[in-house]
Design an enzyme around this catalytic site. Structure first.
Site, PDB file in Angstrom:
ATOM      1  N   ASP A   1     -10.515   8.091  11.576  1.00  0.00           N
ATOM      2  CA  ASP A   1     -10.495   7.260  10.374  1.00  0.00           C
ATOM      3  C   ASP A   1     -11.181   5.918  10.595  1.00  0.00           C
ATOM      4  OD1 ASP A   1      -9.207   9.137   8.913  1.00  0.00           O
ATOM      5  OD2 ASP A   1      -7.360   8.009   8.609  1.00  0.00           O
TER       6      ASP A   1
ATOM      7  N   HIS B   1      -5.619  -2.319   4.516  1.00  0.00           N
ATOM      8  CA  HIS B   1      -4.763  -1.618   5.479  1.00  0.00           C
ATOM      9  C   HIS B   1      -4.735  -2.272   6.862  1.00  0.00           C
ATOM     10  CE1 HIS B   1      -4.038   1.593   2.702  1.00  0.00           C
ATOM     11  NE2 HIS B   1      -5.301   1.999   2.680  1.00  0.00           N
TER      12      HIS B   1
ATOM     13  N   TYR C   1     -14.687   6.364  -3.013  1.00  0.00           N
ATOM     14  CA  TYR C   1     -15.435   7.259  -2.132  1.00  0.00           C
ATOM     15  C   TYR C   1     -16.379   8.199  -2.886  1.00  0.00           C
ATOM     16  CZ  TYR C   1     -11.922   5.053   0.586  1.00  0.00           C
ATOM     17  OH  TYR C   1     -11.138   4.077   1.156  1.00  0.00           O
TER      18      TYR C   1
END
Length: 474
Positions: free
Chosen positions: A133, A175, A343
């Site tokens: 990721d 995040h 995305y």
């Protein structure tokens, strides 16, 4: 600290054959004349973007594509929206500025690691959560510094009253934690911007409409009442990243922790649709602002909450997402607008260009400028508002479940009556102490998931979008 070293591009009333104080190419001039974009009256909008951030690449198969910013900026320029804004090319954030939140050893790692030399760091990669990721790519530290510098610059323009609304579409990477990467995010520019705002503003409201929970920002300000975080997101503890943000997570339960009740979470199921999302957003934000009385708002506009996103599972159209920006703007508070997830690059660009027009109060046509670069990427319809209801997810949200959320949020807000009297003493958060306990819980939960086979590969399989090819999905 000095303000961002930006170059302001201001065009004042260009006439046919004239391009104002700086040269505009003929296409941009025609767009301005055609669309009638002008500076809004009574407030100033600024646009913060360093084009170097677009040049970075996570890898061919990685869903994060910084190139989406190229498409966004071509649309903004193609519609002539630069006519209505102060355009800044901010410098990269310095290491000292990044260090206001992130640890020095983590920043040293990002600064020194390269794809060719990654083997020598193998022992510490897990501690920084580097993997599929969050891969290592060429220029990773520069990339982080550039998008963070733009957010810090936006915050400083707000503080200095140079801007009423400051936009940075390259930011919003919500995040990232103090000493680790997470969910495609390495440096948390949102936290850095809020820390700047807290030098001047007594209370900051952070609102997140990315499809993923804004866990990094929530954790950073877990122990302060000077920041209230409000996240609208899909929630599935085991089936959707990051698996945090349930309705009953409202801040620390420790009685003496001032951050208690100062995070609000709006967990949604698959398939939420335009009207119910708009109504929910307006109702909850209105009550939150009335109770908490912030002096500035930071709004993260992750585009993965749109329908047809490669990862997202909502059914929102561009106008509905933009209505959240319109409502935030209507509150007449200083406002920072940031990007985030998203995305399906062409739809990300459409959304953020439209939301830029909302900030300007400009009515731009649905037909995309025919002479703009990369117009072929928006075929076949070449419209700003494609129908994103194709291949819809079943709407798993009920009227009762949405009403229950509003009722629970309203009850939590009852605990905040004291907030308007909060005194400015020091810039939070306490980056050690109570917040360190939160970060330890995050690390332990991630380790447990890895042991149970619920790591990145499983998350990716569960988060795959509609999986179709075609104009709306690629």
């Amino acid at each position: 600290m000095t303000a961002g070293r930006g170059i302001v591009q201001e065009y004042q009333n260009p006439q046919p054959g004239s391009t104002g104080t700086l040269n505009l190419d003929a296409k941009s001039t025609r767009a301005i004349l055609r669309n009638g974009v002008h500076r809004p009256k009574g407030y100033t909008v600024s646009y913060h973007h360093n084009p170097d951030v677009e040049q970075h690449h996570f890898g061919q198969s990685h869903p994060m594509k910084p190139w989406r910013l190229t498409l966004t900026n071509k649309l903004v320029l193609g519609y002539g929206m630069d006519e209505g804004m102060d355009m800044y090319s901010p410098r990269a954030a310095t290491k000292e500025e990044l260090n206001e939140f992130h640890t020095e050893d983590y920043l040293n790692f990002l600064e020194s690691v390269t794809p060719n030399a990654i083997k020598q760091y193998e022992d510490i990669l897990p501690s920084f959560n580097i993997g599929d990721d969050c891969p290592i790519f060429d220029g990773i530290y520069e990339y982080c510094s550039l998008y963070s510098g733009a957010s810090v610059d936006a915050a400083r323009k707000i503080i200095n009253h140079q801007s009423s609304i400051a936009i940075n579409w390259s930011g919003g990477l919500h995040h990232a934690k103090k000493s680790e990467a997470s969910g495609f995010c390495y440096v948390n520019d949102i936290v850095l911007a809020i820390l700047q705002l807290l030098r001047h503003h007594p209370r900051v409201l952070y609102i997140d409409i990315d499809i993923h929970h804004g866990d990094g920002v929530e954790a950073a300000f877990w122990s302060t009442d000077r920041v209230l975080t409000l996240s609208f997101h899909k929630y599935d503890k085991l089936g959707f990243f990051p698996g945090t943000g349930p309705l009953d997570c409202t801040g620390p339960t420790t009685p003496l922790n001032p951050g208690s009740h100062h995070c609000l979470n709006v967990p949604l199921n698959d398939g939420v649709e335009d009207d119910e999302y708009i109504a929910l957003f307006k109702k909850i934000v209105d009550r939150t602002v009335a109770t908490y009385r912030p002096s500035v708002i930071v709004l993260q506009c992750g585009a993965d909450s749109l329908g047809c996103d490669r990862i997202g599972r909502f059914n929102l159209n561009i106008r509905a997402h933009g209505e959240c920006v319109r409502f935030a703007k209507s509150l007449n508070l200083p406002l920072i607008i940031l990007g985030g997830g998203g995305y399906t690059p062409r739809n990300v660009a459409r959304l953020w260009a439209y939301e830029t027009s909302v900030c300007l109060g400009a009515e731009v046509p649905a037909a995309l400028p025919a002479d703009m670069p990369f117009i072929e990427h928006f075929k076949p319809d070449k419209t700003l508002f494609p129908n994103l209801a194709m291949g819809k997810y079943k709407n798993e949200n009920t009227t009762k479940s949405l009403n229950d959320i509003v009722e629970a949020i309203t009850e939590t807000l009852r605990y905040l009556n004291h907030s308007p009297s909060v005194q400015m003493s020091e810039i939070p958060p306490d980056l050690e102490g109570l917040r360190e306990e939160v970060e330890q819980e995050i690390r332990e939960e991630r380790e447990m998931r890895d042991e149970n086979g619920e790591g990145a590969a499983l998350r990716q399989s569960r988060e795959s979008g509609a999986g179709r090819s075609g104009e709306l999905y690629t």
